[in-house]
Design a protein around this motif. Sequence first.
Motif, PDB file in Angstrom:
ATOM      1  N   THR A 114      63.261  75.399   1.761  1.00  0.00           N
ATOM      2  CA  THR A 114      63.471  74.579   2.960  1.00  0.00           C
ATOM      3  C   THR A 114      64.285  75.352   3.989  1.00  0.00           C
ATOM      4  N   ASP A 115      65.345  76.003   3.532  1.00  0.00           N
ATOM      5  CA  ASP A 115      66.166  76.806   4.450  1.00  0.00           C
ATOM      6  C   ASP A 115      65.342  77.919   5.091  1.00  0.00           C
ATOM      7  N   ARG A 116      64.563  78.621   4.279  1.00  0.00           N
ATOM      8  CA  ARG A 116      63.771  79.738   4.809  1.00  0.00           C
ATOM      9  C   ARG A 116      62.710  79.256   5.783  1.00  0.00           C
ATOM     10  N   LEU A 117      62.073  78.131   5.452  1.00  0.00           N
ATOM     11  CA  LEU A 117      61.026  77.612   6.331  1.00  0.00           C
ATOM     12  C   LEU A 117      61.620  77.116   7.643  1.00  0.00           C
ATOM     13  N   GLU A 118      62.797  76.503   7.585  1.00  0.00           N
ATOM     14  CA  GLU A 118      63.464  76.086   8.820  1.00  0.00           C
ATOM     15  C   GLU A 118      63.725  77.286   9.722  1.00  0.00           C
ATOM     16  N   ASP A 119      64.192  78.375   9.120  1.00  0.00           N
ATOM     17  CA  ASP A 119      64.439  79.595   9.901  1.00  0.00           C
ATOM     18  C   ASP A 119      63.150  80.099  10.542  1.00  0.00           C
ATOM     19  N   PHE A 120      62.062  80.070   9.782  1.00  0.00           N
ATOM     20  CA  PHE A 120      60.784  80.581  10.276  1.00  0.00           C
ATOM     21  C   PHE A 120      60.223  79.699  11.380  1.00  0.00           C
ATOM     22  N   LEU A 121      60.349  78.398  11.239  1.00  0.00           N
ATOM     23  CA  LEU A 121      59.836  77.495  12.269  1.00  0.00           C
ATOM     24  C   LEU A 121      60.618  77.643  13.573  1.00  0.00           C
ATOM     25  N   GLU A 122      61.893  77.970  13.464  1.00  0.00           N
ATOM     26  CA  GLU A 122      62.695  78.205  14.662  1.00  0.00           C
ATOM     27  C   GLU A 122      62.382  79.554  15.290  1.00  0.00           C
ATOM     28  N   GLN A 123      62.000  80.513  14.439  1.00  0.00           N
ATOM     29  CA  GLN A 123      61.736  81.866  14.932  1.00  0.00           C
ATOM     30  C   GLN A 123      60.550  82.451  14.157  1.00  0.00           C
ATOM     31  N   PRO A 124      59.322  82.101  14.530  1.00  0.00           N
ATOM     32  CA  PRO A 124      58.130  82.548  13.794  1.00  0.00           C
ATOM     33  C   PRO A 124      57.754  83.996  14.095  1.00  0.00           C
ATOM     34  N   VAL A 125      58.615  84.913  13.623  1.00  0.00           N
ATOM     35  CA  VAL A 125      58.404  86.342  13.845  1.00  0.00           C
ATOM     36  C   VAL A 125      58.271  87.038  12.499  1.00  0.00           C
ATOM     37  N   ALA A 126      57.832  88.299  12.536  1.00  0.00           N
ATOM     38  CA  ALA A 126      57.473  89.015  11.318  1.00  0.00           C
ATOM     39  C   ALA A 126      58.625  89.155  10.330  1.00  0.00           C
ATOM     40  N   SER A 127      59.831  89.467  10.817  1.00  0.00           N
ATOM     41  CA  SER A 127      60.946  89.688   9.897  1.00  0.00           C
ATOM     42  C   SER A 127      61.322  88.421   9.143  1.00  0.00           C
ATOM     43  N   VAL A 128      61.304  87.296   9.821  1.00  0.00           N
ATOM     44  CA  VAL A 128      61.645  86.027   9.175  1.00  0.00           C
ATOM     45  C   VAL A 128      60.511  85.589   8.240  1.00  0.00           C
ATOM     46  N   PHE A 129      59.288  85.852   8.663  1.00  0.00           N
ATOM     47  CA  PHE A 129      58.122  85.535   7.831  1.00  0.00           C
ATOM     48  C   PHE A 129      58.160  86.336   6.535  1.00  0.00           C
ATOM     49  N   SER A 130      58.566  87.588   6.608  1.00  0.00           N
ATOM     50  CA  SER A 130      58.652  88.440   5.419  1.00  0.00           C
ATOM     51  C   SER A 130      59.647  87.883   4.414  1.00  0.00           C
ATOM     52  N   THR A 131      60.789  87.396   4.896  1.00  0.00           N
ATOM     53  CA  THR A 131      61.794  86.798   4.010  1.00  0.00           C
ATOM     54  C   THR A 131      61.241  85.548   3.340  1.00  0.00           C
ATOM     55  N   LEU A 132      60.530  84.725   4.118  1.00  0.00           N
ATOM     56  CA  LEU A 132      59.914  83.514   3.574  1.00  0.00           C
ATOM     57  C   LEU A 132      58.906  83.870   2.482  1.00  0.00           C
ATOM     58  N   GLN A 133      58.053  84.841   2.736  1.00  0.00           N
ATOM     59  CA  GLN A 133      57.065  85.260   1.749  1.00  0.00           C
ATOM     60  C   GLN A 133      57.728  85.781   0.474  1.00  0.00           C
ATOM     61  N   THR A 134      58.776  86.558   0.620  1.00  0.00           N
ATOM     62  CA  THR A 134      59.473  87.123  -0.531  1.00  0.00           C
ATOM     63  C   THR A 134      60.011  86.024  -1.437  1.00  0.00           C
ATOM     64  N   ASP A 135      60.623  85.005  -0.835  1.00  0.00           N
ATOM     65  CA  ASP A 135      61.161  83.912  -1.649  1.00  0.00           C
ATOM     66  C   ASP A 135      60.057  83.074  -2.265  1.00  0.00           C
ATOM     67  N   LEU A 136      58.969  82.883  -1.534  1.00  0.00           N
ATOM     68  CA  LEU A 136      57.865  82.106  -2.096  1.00  0.00           C
ATOM     69  C   LEU A 136      57.261  82.815  -3.302  1.00  0.00           C
ATOM     70  N   LEU A 137      57.232  84.135  -3.281  1.00  0.00           N
ATOM     71  CA  LEU A 137      56.712  84.893  -4.414  1.00  0.00           C
ATOM     72  C   LEU A 137      57.574  84.726  -5.664  1.00  0.00           C
ATOM     73  N   VAL A 138      58.837  84.404  -5.477  1.00  0.00           N
ATOM     74  CA  VAL A 138      59.693  84.106  -6.636  1.00  0.00           C
ATOM     75  C   VAL A 138      59.206  82.811  -7.294  1.00  0.00           C
TER      76      VAL A 138
END
Length: 329
Positions: A114-138
């Motif tokens: 939820t925290d990561r997705l909130e960050d991505f929705l506020e700033q839908p850029v590659a660096s934030v998207f990469s962090t979201l993907q990394t956590d989802l892979l966990v």
Amino acid sequence: MRSAAVKPGQELHEEFYQVSPLILESFPRFRLPLDTFEFREHIAQLVPLTRADQRINKEQRQEILDKSGHGLIFVARKDHSIYARHISKQLDLVLMDSNLKTSEIALIFQQALTDRLEDFLEQPVASVFSTLQTDLLVLTEFLWQDPFRIKEIKQHLWSDHSQARHGVNSTFVGLALYIRLNEGELRRKHLDEVALGLLVHDLGMCKIPPFIREKATLLNREEREKIQEHCWIGAKLLHALGVRADSILKQALEHQERLDGKGYPQKLSGREISVVGQLCAAVDSYCAMITHRPYAEAQSPDSALAALIQSPGYNAKMVRALQGVMLAG
């Protein structure tokens, strides 16, 4: 605290759990964020060691790490929310902590994603998207190791709506449905893609003005048309971020399509809608209906599922499977 005159492995683990050196290393160096306890073998009891945010020196820290390496450092399960908030910032640690229950790990995933997705929705850029993907892979690795863990994960859903919470709820419910439908035939790459598609299927909503998204009364025609743009917007944003997998893009594009042709944005019908699009459509609607939204009270899982079953717009097989998944406990 109640002293525990038992050995680790008995009731002790109902109230406390061991903390590994790896987890302790991830804490702030000289101020641990929660109370710690030491198991004293000669009296077979836990005794308080440090208090939350108590200042410790370099020698004390090393002593705690050494004792943790021998399985002697514990934290209270009642402080799990503090622990979860901390470990959610380094989510891969959950794969290394064998002392956590699946229910506790589920709460960590819920908070972290939820925290990561909130960050991505506020700033839908590659660096934030990469962090979201990394956590989802966990999360997908955790489920790949044991798909039955989804039974616990899908019970941890947010009850109030926000765009990020809806994405996380949809991911948990959608993965439970996906695993049920593909039992014994899971493919890791596809699991990863379906999970990401579920998490970001509503991405385009971040570009819709909040006063429209959160309006408590009926939308006018112009506002409805604006809302209906979110599917295209989401797919375009994902494409701009380098996403090319159909199973991700089609969830963004097709989650509002309906089998009877009464959806949007393309007015697709029947087999024109991909399997993942049909799955995401059912999950998106179910998760929306069971949460409190500005314009609608939450429905019970029973009534939400009944509405999906009665609608000709959803895949009947998927809805029946969803019913089995969500009502099975």
